[in-house]
Design a protein around this motif. Structure first.
Motif, PDB file in Angstrom:
ATOM      1  N   ALA A  44       4.068   9.515  11.934  1.00  0.00           N
ATOM      2  CA  ALA A  44       4.939   9.135  13.052  1.00  0.00           C
ATOM      3  C   ALA A  44       6.359   9.509  12.639  1.00  0.00           C
ATOM      4  O   ALA A  44       7.063   8.726  12.000  1.00  0.00           O
ATOM      5  CB  ALA A  44       4.816   7.645  13.354  1.00  0.00           C
ATOM      6  N   ASP A  45       6.782  10.727  12.939  1.00  0.00           N
ATOM      7  CA  ASP A  45       8.114  11.216  12.566  1.00  0.00           C
ATOM      8  C   ASP A  45       8.576  12.231  13.610  1.00  0.00           C
ATOM      9  O   ASP A  45       9.185  13.241  13.294  1.00  0.00           O
ATOM     10  CB  ASP A  45       8.035  11.849  11.162  1.00  0.00           C
ATOM     11  N   SER A  46       8.198  11.948  14.847  1.00  0.00           N
ATOM     12  CA  SER A  46       8.584  12.845  15.940  1.00  0.00           C
ATOM     13  C   SER A  46       8.894  11.970  17.154  1.00  0.00           C
ATOM     14  O   SER A  46       9.189  10.786  16.993  1.00  0.00           O
ATOM     15  CB  SER A  46       7.465  13.852  16.219  1.00  0.00           C
ATOM     16  N   GLU A  52      12.150  12.262   0.041  1.00  0.00           N
ATOM     17  CA  GLU A  52      12.845  13.561   0.004  1.00  0.00           C
ATOM     18  C   GLU A  52      12.538  14.449   1.198  1.00  0.00           C
ATOM     19  O   GLU A  52      12.726  15.663   1.127  1.00  0.00           O
ATOM     20  CB  GLU A  52      12.456  14.332  -1.271  1.00  0.00           C
ATOM     21  N   GLU A  53      12.063  13.865   2.278  1.00  0.00           N
ATOM     22  CA  GLU A  53      11.711  14.712   3.430  1.00  0.00           C
ATOM     23  C   GLU A  53      12.937  15.427   3.968  1.00  0.00           C
ATOM     24  O   GLU A  53      12.883  16.610   4.311  1.00  0.00           O
ATOM     25  CB  GLU A  53      11.065  13.849   4.525  1.00  0.00           C
ATOM     26  N   GLU A  54      14.037  14.720   4.025  1.00  0.00           N
ATOM     27  CA  GLU A  54      15.245  15.305   4.621  1.00  0.00           C
ATOM     28  C   GLU A  54      15.895  16.352   3.721  1.00  0.00           C
ATOM     29  O   GLU A  54      16.889  16.974   4.117  1.00  0.00           O
ATOM     30  CB  GLU A  54      16.251  14.205   4.984  1.00  0.00           C
ATOM     31  N   VAL A  55      15.379  16.514   2.512  1.00  0.00           N
ATOM     32  CA  VAL A  55      15.896  17.578   1.652  1.00  0.00           C
ATOM     33  C   VAL A  55      14.795  18.555   1.252  1.00  0.00           C
ATOM     34  O   VAL A  55      14.901  19.261   0.258  1.00  0.00           O
ATOM     35  CB  VAL A  55      16.625  17.025   0.395  1.00  0.00           C
ATOM     36  N   GLY A 107       4.881   9.222   5.839  1.00  0.00           N
ATOM     37  CA  GLY A 107       6.207   9.025   6.451  1.00  0.00           C
ATOM     38  C   GLY A 107       7.283   9.175   5.386  1.00  0.00           C
ATOM     39  O   GLY A 107       6.976   9.455   4.220  1.00  0.00           O
ATOM     40  N   HIS A 108       8.553   9.004   5.762  1.00  0.00           N
ATOM     41  CA  HIS A 108       9.611   9.094   4.755  1.00  0.00           C
ATOM     42  C   HIS A 108      10.621   7.963   4.910  1.00  0.00           C
ATOM     43  O   HIS A 108      10.907   7.531   6.029  1.00  0.00           O
ATOM     44  CB  HIS A 108      10.299  10.461   4.771  1.00  0.00           C
ATOM     45  N   TYR A 109      11.126   7.489   3.761  1.00  0.00           N
ATOM     46  CA  TYR A 109      12.110   6.405   3.789  1.00  0.00           C
ATOM     47  C   TYR A 109      13.527   6.912   3.555  1.00  0.00           C
ATOM     48  O   TYR A 109      14.479   6.131   3.587  1.00  0.00           O
ATOM     49  CB  TYR A 109      11.743   5.308   2.768  1.00  0.00           C
ATOM     50  N   SER A 156      15.266   5.713  14.036  1.00  0.00           N
ATOM     51  CA  SER A 156      14.157   6.462  14.623  1.00  0.00           C
ATOM     52  C   SER A 156      13.552   7.432  13.602  1.00  0.00           C
ATOM     53  O   SER A 156      12.343   7.656  13.580  1.00  0.00           O
ATOM     54  CB  SER A 156      14.678   7.229  15.849  1.00  0.00           C
ATOM     55  N   ASP A 157      14.406   8.014  12.772  1.00  0.00           N
ATOM     56  CA  ASP A 157      13.997   9.069  11.822  1.00  0.00           C
ATOM     57  C   ASP A 157      14.277   8.619  10.406  1.00  0.00           C
ATOM     58  O   ASP A 157      15.335   8.883   9.886  1.00  0.00           O
ATOM     59  CB  ASP A 157      14.757  10.352  12.168  1.00  0.00           C
ATOM     60  N   ASP A 158      13.372   7.930   9.737  1.00  0.00           N
ATOM     61  CA  ASP A 158      12.021   7.692  10.183  1.00  0.00           C
ATOM     62  C   ASP A 158      11.642   6.250   9.904  1.00  0.00           C
ATOM     63  O   ASP A 158      10.486   5.873   9.981  1.00  0.00           O
ATOM     64  CB  ASP A 158      11.128   8.693   9.433  1.00  0.00           C
ATOM     65  N   LYS A 159      12.666   5.406   9.589  1.00  0.00           N
ATOM     66  CA  LYS A 159      12.328   4.063   9.115  1.00  0.00           C
ATOM     67  C   LYS A 159      11.628   3.202  10.170  1.00  0.00           C
ATOM     68  O   LYS A 159      10.662   2.506   9.871  1.00  0.00           O
ATOM     69  CB  LYS A 159      13.579   3.363   8.587  1.00  0.00           C
TER      70      LYS A 159
END
Ligand code: BES
Ligand code: ZN
Length: 468
Positions: A188-190, A161-164, A93-95, A127-130
């Motif tokens: 779980a990121d959808s 760094e998922e969002e980048v 997942g990503h924070y 929701s995305d993604d915390k």
């Protein structure tokens, strides 16, 4: 599918989840208060503090955790060994979160000060993604407290760094592939397909981001004195951007569609069977009319066809009132969504060449390539996916549907290539949660269902060793 029987140990995990409801909610609030915007260099300290917080939660869940520094933001990695020779599950997942800039509809409150509205928590990253990440961590904690899945090696990887574009994570995964090896990856990121209709996502689009910078005169000029004799960079940019689209909703870049795998009839039929209404979709987005590539349904356009989109356009006077200026510069931030078998590098090259070919002699055009990610399709016929379907049935009270999604999660392809493992994408969010937009939300019921689903999955994978 008949709902599976619940074991006494699983019931123990469930009551752990119920008894800690207030505590977990407070934790979610704490998590959301970190403005962990990965693209904003001024937030570096906040991102690092958020990583430290995630590490504590992972420890609390029963994992041995390390914080891995990178050139970008830290990776948090934790493990709980199972029986030697037992199966391994990797959870990802990503924070980090997207910026919470004001847009047309502003936030009703500070995006980093969560509030509860109609049963949902509202904040950037809810929701995305915390919210989804914390649901998995709480589910793991409950499962381990109840002694579920003792055979299972649990590995948890949460990045910042998922969002980048996950640029620091890719080399980490390649370097640590022995340690990360797993029979299944769970993410779980959808989203669910609709409220109360859970989904497993088997396909994600890829992406390629780029910036077009058009430079004209050396400084902003009076548009009356100079206009008509000097090319206007904003006009030049507008023409170039417009020329990237072709009639019938197509992208005009030569070669753009060469590698696009056509949808087969069977998959189109499956997509058609999903309960989806164009009218409700139009209402949700609030556009005057729907638009897209001719010959494809809305879901096909969003999931399985490539796009060219402007994400940001900046030039000239954007403040209040008018200012008659001929701007020196104009910029466009562009992202293209890619589908199998398009290659982000190749598309970046084709796009740059085409955009450069459109440049008039009266302006200097720079095309700056940014991050990219490959599109992916994963298998749905594995034991691990069956276990996930059952776990979702326990958590959500009904079996999931199988969907594709238009968004991108760069590391899914890396897991496939470096570890040889397909990801199981369990969506806990809702399609109208407003990810990347104002007033992002996450339902507290889905938060709890996510925990229960995770605990159920650990039990199923741990007991049967399914997933090989
Ligand atoms: N959670 C999304 C990906 C997603 C979106 C999955 C919609 C399913 C449905 C993820 O955090 C995300 O937004 N990723 C970025 C990645 C990009 C910046 C490299 C995206 O898709 O824009
Ligand atoms: Zn996300």
């Amino acid at each position: 599918m008949k709902l599976p029987e619940l074991s006494p140990a699983f019931k123990k995990a469930q009551s752990f989840i119920s008894s800690r409801e207030a505590e977990f909610r407070e934790r979610l609030f704490e998590f959301l208060r970190f403005p962990s915007v990965s693209s904003d260099s001024r937030r570096r300290g906040d991102v690092a503090r958020c990583a430290e917080w995630v590490r504590k939660r992972m420890r609390e869940a029963g994992l041995k955790v390390e914080l891995v520094p990178t050139e970008g933001h830290p990776i948090v990695y934790g493990e709980r060994p199972g029986r030697p020779g037992g199966p391994a599950l990797l959870v990802y997942g990503h924070y980090d979160v997207q910026p919470a800039d004001p847009s047309k509809e502003p936030w009703r409150q500070d995006p980093f000060e969560p509030v509860v509205e109609s049963g949902s928590v509202v904040a950037r990253g809810a929701s995305d993604d915390k919210g989804q990440v914390l649901a998995l961590l709480c589910g793991i904690r409950a499962a381990l407290e109840a002694g579920l899945g003792e055979d299972l090696h649990l590995k948890v990887l949460i990045e910042g760094e998922e969002e980048v574009g996950s640029q620091s994570l890719m080399p980490f995964v390649s370097r640590e592939k022995e340690r990360l090896r797993a029979e299944a990856v769970v993410i779980a990121d959808s989203t669910q397909f609709a409220a109360g209709l859970p989904a497993i996502t088997y396909g994600l689009r890829g992406i390629l981001c780029l910036e077009i910078i058009v430079r004209g005169p050396k400084k902003d000029l009076h548009s009356g004195s100079y206009g008509g004799a000097v090319a206007n960079p904003a006009m030049v940019l507008a023409r170039m951007v417009a020329a990237c689209h072709a009639p019938f909703g197509k992208v005009a870049i030569p070669g753009f569609y060469d590698k696009v795998r056509p949808l087969d009839d069977q998959e189109r039929e499956e997509i058609r069977k999903l309960p989806f209404s164009d009218r409700e979709f139009q209402e949700e987005v609030g556009a005057p009319k729907l638009w897209g590539e001719e010959g494809y349904s809305v879901l096909e356009r969003r999931w399985a066809r490539p796009t060219f989109e402007v994400n940001g356009l900046v030039s000239g006077h954007t403040g209040e009132g008018m200012k008659t200026v001929l701007p020196a510069e104009a910029r466009a931030k562009i992202s293209m969504r890619l589908v199998p078998d398009q290659d982000p590098e190749e598309i970046g090259r084709l796009a740059s060449e085409y955009i450069q070919s459109l440049a008039p002699a009266s302006a200097a055009v720079e095309v700056k390539l940014h991050h990219g990610a490959r599109p992916v399709l994963v298998r749905c016929d594995t034991g691990a996916v069956r276990a996930a379907m059952e776990a979702i049935a326990v958590g959500f009270g009904r079996e999931p549907v199988f969907v594709r999604e238009g968004g991108s999660i760069p590391v899914v392809n890396t897991f496939k290539e470096a570890l040889g493992t397909d990801s199981i994408l369990i969506g806990l969010g809702l399609p109208d949660d407003g990810a990347h937009g104002p007033n992002e939300k996450f339902s507290l019921d889905d938060f709890r269902r996510g925990m229960v689903t995770m605990a159920a999955l650990i039990e199923k994978l741990g007991k049967t060793g399914e997933g090989h």
